[in-house]
Design an enzyme around this catalytic site. Structure first.
Site, mmCIF file in Angstrom:
data_model
loop_
_atom_site.group_PDB
_atom_site.id
_atom_site.type_symbol
_atom_site.label_atom_id
_atom_site.label_comp_id
_atom_site.label_asym_id
_atom_site.label_seq_id
_atom_site.Cartn_x
_atom_site.Cartn_y
_atom_site.Cartn_z
ATOM 1 N N ARG A 106 0.263 9.744 -2.718
ATOM 2 C CA ARG A 106 0.734 10.966 -3.373
ATOM 3 C C ARG A 106 1.599 10.680 -4.597
ATOM 4 N NH1 ARG A 106 2.756 13.963 2.038
ATOM 5 N NH2 ARG A 106 1.357 12.816 3.371
ATOM 6 N N LYS A 112 0.895 -1.171 0.000
ATOM 7 C CA LYS A 112 0.000 0.000 0.000
ATOM 8 C C LYS A 112 0.924 1.209 0.000
ATOM 9 C CE LYS A 112 -1.671 3.120 1.833
ATOM 10 N NZ LYS A 112 -1.447 4.515 1.343
ATOM 11 N N CYS A 146 13.913 11.204 5.811
ATOM 12 C CA CYS A 146 13.892 10.861 7.241
ATOM 13 C C CYS A 146 15.290 10.897 7.833
ATOM 14 C CB CYS A 146 13.282 9.488 7.456
ATOM 15 S SG CYS A 146 14.297 8.195 6.778
HETATM 16 P P1 NAD Z 1 2.486 9.456 6.551
HETATM 17 O O1 NAD Z 1 2.593 8.905 7.917
HETATM 18 O O2 NAD Z 1 1.540 10.584 6.307
HETATM 19 O O3 NAD Z 1 2.022 8.295 5.527
HETATM 20 C C1 NAD Z 1 2.669 7.049 5.484
HETATM 21 C C2 NAD Z 1 1.671 5.999 5.007
HETATM 22 O O4 NAD Z 1 0.598 5.911 5.953
HETATM 23 C C3 NAD Z 1 1.035 6.318 3.662
HETATM 24 O O5 NAD Z 1 0.943 5.136 2.908
HETATM 25 C C4 NAD Z 1 -0.331 6.861 4.040
HETATM 26 O O6 NAD Z 1 -1.314 6.574 3.079
HETATM 27 C C5 NAD Z 1 -0.650 6.146 5.332
HETATM 28 N N1 NAD Z 1 -1.480 6.965 6.232
HETATM 29 C C6 NAD Z 1 -1.460 8.309 6.363
HETATM 30 N N2 NAD Z 1 -2.339 8.706 7.289
HETATM 31 C C7 NAD Z 1 -2.947 7.591 7.754
HETATM 32 C C8 NAD Z 1 -3.965 7.353 8.739
HETATM 33 N N3 NAD Z 1 -4.517 8.359 9.422
HETATM 34 N N4 NAD Z 1 -4.324 6.092 8.970
HETATM 35 C C9 NAD Z 1 -3.769 5.079 8.295
HETATM 36 N N5 NAD Z 1 -2.803 5.242 7.355
HETATM 37 C C10 NAD Z 1 -2.405 6.482 7.085
HETATM 38 O O7 NAD Z 1 3.963 9.822 6.074
HETATM 39 P P2 NAD Z 1 4.419 10.575 4.759
HETATM 40 O O8 NAD Z 1 4.045 12.007 4.866
HETATM 41 O O9 NAD Z 1 4.004 9.814 3.554
HETATM 42 O O10 NAD Z 1 6.011 10.415 4.869
HETATM 43 C C11 NAD Z 1 6.829 11.290 5.602
HETATM 44 C C12 NAD Z 1 7.122 10.735 6.984
HETATM 45 O O11 NAD Z 1 7.741 9.466 6.884
HETATM 46 C C13 NAD Z 1 8.094 11.601 7.763
HETATM 47 O O12 NAD Z 1 7.678 11.669 9.093
HETATM 48 C C14 NAD Z 1 9.404 10.837 7.655
HETATM 49 O O13 NAD Z 1 10.330 11.084 8.682
HETATM 50 C C15 NAD Z 1 8.917 9.442 7.691
HETATM 51 N N6 NAD Z 1 9.882 8.516 7.138
HETATM 52 C C16 NAD Z 1 10.539 7.681 7.993
HETATM 53 C C17 NAD Z 1 11.490 6.796 7.519
HETATM 54 C C18 NAD Z 1 12.208 5.860 8.436
HETATM 55 O O14 NAD Z 1 12.786 4.888 7.960
HETATM 56 N N7 NAD Z 1 12.188 6.095 9.736
HETATM 57 C C19 NAD Z 1 11.761 6.758 6.143
HETATM 58 C C20 NAD Z 1 11.069 7.617 5.291
HETATM 59 C C21 NAD Z 1 10.121 8.488 5.808
#
Ligand code: NAD
Length: 498
Positions: A177, A173, A281
């Protein structure tokens, strides 16, 4: 207009839920297409497909399985330009950076070619009289990955490759975006010989995520995204008995010691702080010079570099970074800069007003730099995820390490110094999962594991490296005893009862 549906049973299928949303092109703010948002019923179709295909895949010998990965590498090499172009258009990062996103994913695919070795069990000969004990690693069945927008090639590949190499079927999934690259990845895997049903892509939002969390046939979930969602996925997924690993947000510090080479430090800081518009990240978002003199020398070199950062459309090969991913992300990041000003931090470089000529509807902002940030400010405590760097001046080394240790997040950290003793002490004591010594973005190489500490990660196994093979397999241990047999060699006469 592109219409992204899902990828189920080895082919693209249209969405049937009736729900969809726009996929934007951040560099000019145009609508590139739409993405279908799956319902629970569409997820079930993918799971049924995966469940039916998985036993045969698991029974395929592991070397044959990884030959699909080898072929996949060839196909990506063939289509690299196309994938990087889709990625840059939907994410906003530059083409060069998009190529890096793909490359860091492929490195994990390469390591997963060693899955037959990584899946080997253990054996003890004669654990008791006539007793042998051995263990084996078996796939979990159907597993799922939920991934963020910021690495639409790398993070899906970090999950898909080990999961399928171990004999699982996988449901991805991806972020709604930028769904283009994940769908192409699935297509390329099928072209590489992966049986239909072993890799499915289901697009969507919270509705389908919740369906994944509750689905009884999905045995494990790997998540990457923001910390609040990571925590939510971990809590709900583990409550329904699944194996779950969730990687969350970050606030990565770079400690700059008085003896650091300031030119190298500034080079490292500018790339790590502003590359990909700070939407990484492992971006450095906090610079911590130790001592006022160090801070002053840092600012003297850093300010002109931030002022001269070149922002441009994703297709401009001379741009340092491109637009942010969405209009909302742009507003959120600018909002944080406003908050920082109100909190009393000194905004030394203000990129809020930047407009890209010819691309006025794109989601651009210039680099921002704050000095005199303190640990009680929101801009220090919270993840901004944009081209905004905060400088926190620390009087002494102990204050600097304390900042990193006390922060809620613990993804990555770096120290810049020429003192081996300071570096060694730092690496040993810092409460952060990934540490760089004179390396600003210490993303471990694919055969080591990737994972933060504290609120940056939930679960006990990291991504890629040896942990991935543990996460995507379960261990079975066999204790066996055989009754004594004939040990006297072949008999050439008909045995008779005596
Ligand atoms: P996000 O948490 O908004 O979304 C991540 C995933 O979760 C997406 O597939 C999205 O559809 C889903 N999602 C979003 N809101 C949801 C909800 N309320 N309920 C269920 N699922 C939901 O993150 P993003 O904006 O896509 O990515 C950026 C974030 O990811 C930043 O915080 C970044 O630091 C983090 N990140 C962490 C790592 C790591 O390895 N630690 C790597 C890359 C990105």
């Amino acid at each position: 207009m592109i219409e992204y549906g899902h990828f189920i049973g080895g082919k693209r299928v249209a969405g049937t839920s009736g729900r969809k949303q726009d996929v934007m092109q951040p560099m000019d703010g145009s609508v590139r297409g739409t993405v279908a948002l799956a319902s629970q019923a569409e997820l079930r179709a993918a799971v049924e497909n995966a469940k039916a295909a998985q036993p045969k895949w698991a029974a395929t010998n592991p070397q044959r399985r990884v030959r699909v990965l080898m072929k996949f590498l060839e196909l990506v090499a063939r289509d690299y330009d196309e994938l990087a172009d889709i990625l840059a258009r939907e994410h906003g990062k530059t083409i060069a950076d998009a190529r890096g996103d793909i490359q860091r994913g492929l490195e994990v695919v390469e390591v997963c070619i060693g899955a037959p070795h990584m899946m080997k069990g253990e054996f003890t000969d004669g654990a008791g009289p006539g007793i042998d004990v051995y263990s084996m690693r078996q796939p979990l069945g159907v597993v799922a990955g939920i991934t963020p927008f910021n690495f639409p090639a790398m993070i899906p590949l970090w999950k898909i490759a080990p999961a399928i190499a171990c004999g699982n079927a996988f449901i991805l999934k991806p972020s709604e975006r930028d769904p283009g690259v994940p769908i192409r990845i699935a297509e390329l895997f099928i072209e590489a010989g992966l049986p239909a049903g072993i890799l499915n892509v289901v697009n969507g939002d919270k509705e389908v995520v919740d369906a994944i969390l509750d689905d009884p046939d999905i045995k494990a979930i790997g998540f990457v995204g923001s910390t609040p969602i990571a925590h939510y996925i971990y809590s709900r997924g583990t409550a329904s008995g699944k194996r779950v690993q969730c990687f969350g947000g970050a606030k990565n510090h770079m400690i700059i010691m008085p003896d650091a080479d300031m030119d190298q430090t500034v080079d490292a800081l500018i790339g790590a702080g502003y590359g990909s518009a700070g939407e990484r990240c492992m971006a450095i978002s906090v610079a911590v010079p130790v001592g006022n003199d160090t801070a002053n020398r840092l600012m003297e070199k850093l300010v002109p570099r931030v002022e001269s950062l070149k922002v441009g459309p994703s297709t401009d090969s001379s741009a340092d970074f491109g637009p942010l991913v969405t209009a909302q992300a742009l507003e959120r990041v600018k909002g944080y800069v406003d908050i920082g000003v109100k909190e009393g931090a000194k905004l030394v470089v203000d990129g809020r007003g930047f407009k890209m000529q010819g691309y006025e509807n794109g989601y651009y902002m210039g680099g921002c730099l704050f000095d005199n940030v303190t640990a009680d400010m929101r801009i220090y405590k919270e993840e901004i995820f944009g081209p905004v760097l905060s400088v926190v001046r620390a009087p002494r080394y102990e204050d600097a390490i304390k900042l990193a240790n006390d922060h809620e997040m613990g993804n990555g950290v770096a120290i810049f110094t020429r003192d081996g003793d300071a570096a060694r002490d730092f690496a040993s004591r810092v409460q952060v999962g990934m540490v760089g010594v004179n390396v600003p973005i210490p993303v471990p190489i694919a055969y080591y594991t990737f994972g933060g500490w504290k609120a940056s990660s939930f679960g006990d196994l990291n991504q890629h490296g040896p942990d991935a093979f543990r996460f995507y397999t379960k261990t079975k241990t066999v204790t066996s005893r055989w009754p004594s047999g004939i040990k006297d060699g072949a008999e050439f006469v008909i045995p008779t009862m005596n």
